[in-house]
Design a protein around this motif. Structure first.
Motif, short mmCIF file in Angstrom:
data_model
loop_
_atom_site.label_atom_id
_atom_site.label_comp_id
_atom_site.label_asym_id
_atom_site.label_seq_id
_atom_site.Cartn_x
_atom_site.Cartn_y
_atom_site.Cartn_z
N ARG A 76 0.79 -1.23 0.00
CA ARG A 76 0.00 0.00 0.00
C ARG A 76 0.82 1.28 0.00
O ARG A 76 0.34 2.33 -0.44
CB ARG A 76 -0.92 0.04 1.22
N TYR A 77 2.03 1.23 0.53
CA TYR A 77 2.80 2.45 0.72
C TYR A 77 4.21 2.29 0.16
O TYR A 77 4.74 1.19 0.08
CB TYR A 77 2.90 2.80 2.22
N LEU A 78 4.80 3.43 -0.20
CA LEU A 78 6.18 3.44 -0.64
C LEU A 78 7.05 3.47 0.62
O LEU A 78 7.48 4.53 1.09
CB LEU A 78 6.45 4.65 -1.53
N CYS A 79 7.24 2.29 1.21
CA CYS A 79 7.97 2.19 2.46
C CYS A 79 8.51 0.78 2.63
O CYS A 79 8.14 -0.13 1.91
CB CYS A 79 7.08 2.54 3.66
N LEU A 80 9.39 0.64 3.61
CA LEU A 80 9.93 -0.66 3.98
C LEU A 80 9.83 -0.81 5.49
O LEU A 80 10.54 -0.13 6.23
CB LEU A 80 11.40 -0.79 3.55
N PRO A 81 8.92 -1.67 5.97
CA PRO A 81 8.88 -1.92 7.41
C PRO A 81 10.17 -2.64 7.83
O PRO A 81 10.48 -3.69 7.30
CB PRO A 81 7.67 -2.83 7.60
N THR A 82 10.92 -2.03 8.73
CA THR A 82 12.20 -2.63 9.15
C THR A 82 12.07 -3.41 10.45
O THR A 82 12.92 -4.24 10.75
CB THR A 82 13.28 -1.56 9.28
N ALA A 83 11.02 -3.12 11.22
CA ALA A 83 10.77 -3.88 12.46
C ALA A 83 9.30 -3.73 12.83
O ALA A 83 8.73 -2.64 12.69
CB ALA A 83 11.65 -3.39 13.59
N ILE A 84 8.71 -4.82 13.26
CA ILE A 84 7.34 -4.81 13.77
C ILE A 84 7.39 -5.51 15.12
O ILE A 84 7.61 -6.72 15.19
CB ILE A 84 6.36 -5.50 12.81
N ASP A 85 7.26 -4.72 16.18
CA ASP A 85 7.32 -5.26 17.54
C ASP A 85 5.92 -5.28 18.13
O ASP A 85 5.18 -4.29 18.02
CB ASP A 85 8.24 -4.41 18.41
N LEU A 86 5.59 -6.39 18.76
CA LEU A 86 4.27 -6.55 19.36
C LEU A 86 4.41 -6.57 20.88
O LEU A 86 5.28 -7.25 21.41
CB LEU A 86 3.62 -7.85 18.89
N ASP A 90 -0.06 -12.02 28.41
CA ASP A 90 -0.97 -13.15 28.61
C ASP A 90 -1.73 -13.52 27.35
O ASP A 90 -2.93 -13.80 27.37
CB ASP A 90 -1.96 -12.86 29.74
N GLY A 91 -1.05 -13.50 26.21
CA GLY A 91 -1.66 -13.89 24.95
C GLY A 91 -2.49 -12.81 24.29
O GLY A 91 -3.01 -13.02 23.19
N ALA A 92 -2.64 -11.65 24.93
CA ALA A 92 -3.44 -10.56 24.36
C ALA A 92 -2.52 -9.47 23.83
O ALA A 92 -1.53 -9.10 24.47
CB ALA A 92 -4.37 -9.99 25.42
N LEU A 93 -2.85 -8.96 22.66
CA LEU A 93 -2.08 -7.87 22.07
C LEU A 93 -2.36 -6.59 22.83
O LEU A 93 -3.51 -6.20 23.02
CB LEU A 93 -2.47 -7.71 20.60
N ARG A 94 -1.29 -5.93 23.30
CA ARG A 94 -1.43 -4.70 24.07
C ARG A 94 -0.91 -3.48 23.33
O ARG A 94 -1.10 -2.35 23.76
CB ARG A 94 -0.68 -4.82 25.41
N GLY A 95 -0.22 -3.69 22.21
CA GLY A 95 0.30 -2.56 21.44
C GLY A 95 1.15 -3.05 20.29
O GLY A 95 1.57 -4.21 20.27
N VAL A 96 1.37 -2.15 19.34
CA VAL A 96 2.18 -2.47 18.16
C VAL A 96 3.12 -1.29 17.91
O VAL A 96 2.73 -0.13 18.03
CB VAL A 96 1.29 -2.69 16.91
N HIS A 97 4.37 -1.62 17.58
CA HIS A 97 5.34 -0.59 17.21
C HIS A 97 5.94 -0.98 15.86
O HIS A 97 6.47 -2.09 15.72
CB HIS A 97 6.46 -0.44 18.25
N VAL A 98 5.83 -0.08 14.88
CA VAL A 98 6.34 -0.35 13.54
C VAL A 98 7.43 0.66 13.22
O VAL A 98 7.21 1.87 13.29
CB VAL A 98 5.20 -0.25 12.49
N ASP A 99 8.62 0.15 12.86
CA ASP A 99 9.71 1.00 12.36
C ASP A 99 9.69 0.91 10.84
O ASP A 99 9.57 -0.20 10.28
CB ASP A 99 11.07 0.52 12.86
N VAL A 100 9.83 2.07 10.18
CA VAL A 100 9.67 2.13 8.73
C VAL A 100 10.77 2.98 8.10
O VAL A 100 11.16 4.00 8.66
CB VAL A 100 8.30 2.74 8.38
N THR A 101 11.23 2.55 6.93
CA THR A 101 12.06 3.39 6.08
C THR A 101 11.15 3.95 5.00
O THR A 101 10.44 3.20 4.33
CB THR A 101 13.21 2.58 5.43
#
Length: 152
Positions: A76-86, A90-101
């Motif tokens: 979708r975007y002109l980018c490169l995700p370099t890291a996706i940290d979750l 306790d098995g539930a997603l509490r947040g997302v951090h995406v590093d992008v170039t």
């Protein structure tokens, strides 16, 4: 041992202990790439499911979420995700951090807003609509390159 085998053994030891030329310049990128390599399985993330008696629980691997998000962002975007940290508790997603170039000339605030919206969409599709409610989705533009970041 013969003189030849002693010489080969000594040469092998020297080569094993010698750093590859240029290794210092690329070591951190190689180590980070290995760390980002998907592991078998991955941690299970609890997905919203029907609250029916005896229906059990539905889990989605963190690797499925990461890879689906990375592919969707690249499409979708002109980018490169370099890291996706979750952030998982306790098995539930509490947040997302995406590093992008990103690409030079791109309006970075608009890119980050689009990536954030797409992240919410992908998480909702895989884990359910409540997975990102009241949980942070942070986007960091770590680098900007000329042209397509996928080609850099």
């Amino acid at each position: 041992m013969s003189q030849t085998s002693d010489l080969l053994s000594q040469a092998g030891g020297i080569l094993r202990n010698a750093a590859e030329p240029g290794w210092d310049a690329i070591a951190s990128r190689v180590v980070n790439a290995v760390r980002r390599t998907p592991r078998a399985g991955g941690w299970p993330l609890l997905a919203d499911g029907p609250d029916l008696p005896g229906s059990g629980h539905l889990f989605v691997s963190e690797n499925v979420l990461r890879s689906t998000l990375a592919v969707t962002l690249r499409q979708r975007y002109l980018c490169l995700p370099t890291a996706i940290d979750l952030d998982v508790e306790d098995g539930a997603l509490r947040g997302v951090h995406v590093d992008v170039t990103g690409s030079y000339g791109t309006e970075l605030r608009r890119l980050a807003d689009g990536i954030r919206a797409t992240t919410v969409e992908v998480v909702a599709e895989l884990l359910g609509t409540t997975a990102t409610d009241h949980h942070p989705i942070d986007i960091t533009i770590t680098d900007v390159v000329t042209g397509d970041p996928l080609q850099s």
